[in-house]
Write a protein that holds these residues in place. Structure first.
Motif, PDB file in Angstrom:
ATOM      1  N   LEU A  61      42.699  31.358  33.905  1.00 31.90           N
ATOM      2  CA  LEU A  61      41.591  31.978  33.172  1.00 31.90           C
ATOM      3  C   LEU A  61      40.437  32.334  34.103  1.00 31.90           C
ATOM      4  O   LEU A  61      39.766  33.341  33.907  1.00 31.90           O
ATOM      5  CB  LEU A  61      41.084  31.041  32.069  1.00 31.90           C
ATOM      6  N   MET A  62      40.242  31.527  35.151  1.00 25.90           N
ATOM      7  CA  MET A  62      39.127  31.778  36.078  1.00 25.90           C
ATOM      8  C   MET A  62      39.356  33.039  36.915  1.00 25.90           C
ATOM      9  O   MET A  62      38.419  33.553  37.516  1.00 25.90           O
ATOM     10  CB  MET A  62      38.910  30.578  36.997  1.00 25.90           C
ATOM     11  N   ILE A  64      40.644  35.935  35.619  1.00 26.19           N
ATOM     12  CA  ILE A  64      40.626  37.147  34.787  1.00 26.19           C
ATOM     13  C   ILE A  64      39.431  38.039  35.119  1.00 26.19           C
ATOM     14  O   ILE A  64      39.598  39.234  35.378  1.00 26.19           O
ATOM     15  CB  ILE A  64      40.671  36.795  33.289  1.00 26.19           C
ATOM     16  N   LYS A  65      38.224  37.483  35.113  1.00 27.70           N
ATOM     17  CA  LYS A  65      37.023  38.301  35.377  1.00 27.70           C
ATOM     18  C   LYS A  65      37.033  38.929  36.766  1.00 27.70           C
ATOM     19  O   LYS A  65      36.758  40.125  36.893  1.00 27.70           O
ATOM     20  CB  LYS A  65      35.756  37.467  35.163  1.00 27.70           C
ATOM     21  N   ARG A  68      39.604  41.714  36.764  1.00 29.71           N
ATOM     22  CA  ARG A  68      39.126  42.830  35.942  1.00 29.71           C
ATOM     23  C   ARG A  68      38.015  43.595  36.665  1.00 29.71           C
ATOM     24  O   ARG A  68      37.955  44.815  36.622  1.00 29.71           O
ATOM     25  CB  ARG A  68      38.630  42.298  34.595  1.00 29.71           C
ATOM     26  N   THR A  87      42.698  29.177  23.653  1.00 27.43           N
ATOM     27  CA  THR A  87      42.855  29.839  24.952  1.00 27.43           C
ATOM     28  C   THR A  87      43.142  31.323  24.790  1.00 27.43           C
ATOM     29  O   THR A  87      42.751  32.112  25.645  1.00 27.43           O
ATOM     30  CB  THR A  87      43.951  29.184  25.810  1.00 27.43           C
ATOM     31  N   GLN A  90      39.770  32.831  24.318  1.00 27.99           N
ATOM     32  CA  GLN A  90      39.041  32.758  25.588  1.00 27.99           C
ATOM     33  C   GLN A  90      39.560  33.799  26.577  1.00 27.99           C
ATOM     34  O   GLN A  90      38.779  34.488  27.233  1.00 27.99           O
ATOM     35  CB  GLN A  90      39.163  31.350  26.170  1.00 27.99           C
ATOM     36  N   ALA A  91      40.889  33.921  26.680  1.00 30.51           N
ATOM     37  CA  ALA A  91      41.486  34.891  27.605  1.00 30.51           C
ATOM     38  C   ALA A  91      41.085  36.316  27.248  1.00 30.51           C
ATOM     39  O   ALA A  91      40.742  37.112  28.125  1.00 30.51           O
ATOM     40  CB  ALA A  91      43.006  34.750  27.600  1.00 30.51           C
ATOM     41  N   ARG A  93      38.441  37.291  25.560  1.00 28.83           N
ATOM     42  CA  ARG A  93      37.006  37.487  25.813  1.00 28.83           C
ATOM     43  C   ARG A  93      36.719  37.686  27.293  1.00 28.83           C
ATOM     44  O   ARG A  93      35.791  38.400  27.656  1.00 28.83           O
ATOM     45  CB  ARG A  93      36.207  36.301  25.287  1.00 28.83           C
ATOM     46  N   LEU A  94      37.506  37.033  28.130  1.00 28.08           N
ATOM     47  CA  LEU A  94      37.312  37.172  29.575  1.00 28.08           C
ATOM     48  C   LEU A  94      37.824  38.511  30.106  1.00 28.08           C
ATOM     49  O   LEU A  94      37.463  38.919  31.202  1.00 28.08           O
ATOM     50  CB  LEU A  94      37.989  36.020  30.317  1.00 28.08           C
ATOM     51  N   GLY A  95      38.705  39.180  29.334  1.00 31.52           N
ATOM     52  CA  GLY A  95      39.166  40.493  29.753  1.00 31.52           C
ATOM     53  C   GLY A  95      40.666  40.685  29.832  1.00 31.52           C
ATOM     54  O   GLY A  95      41.130  41.728  30.282  1.00 31.52           O
ATOM     55  N   LYS A 121      37.542  47.189  28.019  1.00 35.63           N
ATOM     56  CA  LYS A 121      36.556  46.131  27.814  1.00 35.63           C
ATOM     57  C   LYS A 121      36.720  45.455  26.462  1.00 35.63           C
ATOM     58  O   LYS A 121      36.121  44.431  26.195  1.00 35.63           O
ATOM     59  CB  LYS A 121      35.150  46.695  27.933  1.00 35.63           C
TER      60      LYS A 121
END
Length: 180
Positions: A61-62, A64-65, A68, A87, A90-91, A93-95, A121
């Motif tokens: 997850l860390m 993804i941003k 992106r 999750t 969360q995933a 929302r992170l992109g 987005k």
């Protein structure tokens, strides 16, 4: 031919994914460590990325941003063996563009990787996590096991994190997982 970058710490599974996707016209590269993933993205400039959520001691997850940000048009699909609504949200929302639970069929991968990006987005799909038919008990069980895994099996730390009594957590863990 679309370029696919597979970020997966399980080397045999990554090789299997690469073979499966190569048969469907993807040019596949593999990365097995989180600290090399972003460099590979910048170097390879893939059209699609399959990202594992658990990368040894790191969390996908860390990534993804940063992925992106580096590749705004990339089709980014998160794979996980610990699927949960939490999750998935969360995933997205992170992109991430899609969220797939392992084991995953070739057809589901192809659908996730070939889906058009309407708005990079704005996440639009949580594939393979059938929220409509997943029972609340199953969602709870999945979440508990994911938190337990992130705490390296420490029941006390997991109970504290989940805000429940340790004995209650132990009883829930002794139950077999409920079907979807």
């Amino acid at each position: 031919m679309k370029k696919l970058l597979i970020i997966e710490d399980d080397v045999p599974f990554a090789a299997t994914l690469a073979r499966r996707m190569s048969k469907h016209g993807f040019s596949c590269e593999q990365v097995h460590q989180a600290n090399k993933a972003l460099h590979a993205c910048l170097q390879q400039k893939p059209d699609c990325v399959l990202l594992d959520m658990k990368l040894v001691s790191d969390n996908g997850l860390m990534l993804i941003k940063p992925i992106r940000a580096a590749l705004p048009k990339v089709r980014l699909v998160l794979l996980t063996g610990f699927a949960s609504v939490t999750t998935a949200v969360q995933a997205m929302r992170l992109g991430a563009d899609d969220y797939l639970a392992k084991p995953v069929s070739t057809q589901m991968l192809l659908t996730a990787l070939d889906s058009p990006l309407t708005n990079p987005k704005q996440p639009h799909n949580v594939a393979a996590l059938d929220i409509d038919t997943m029972s609340a008990e199953r969602v709870e069980w999945e979440h508990i096991n994911q938190v337990l895994s992130s705490n390296a099996g420490n029941v006390s730390a997991t109970a504290r994190q989940l805000g429940m009594h340790r004995r209650t957590l132990q009883r829930k863990l002794q139950k077999k997982p409920v079907s979807k």
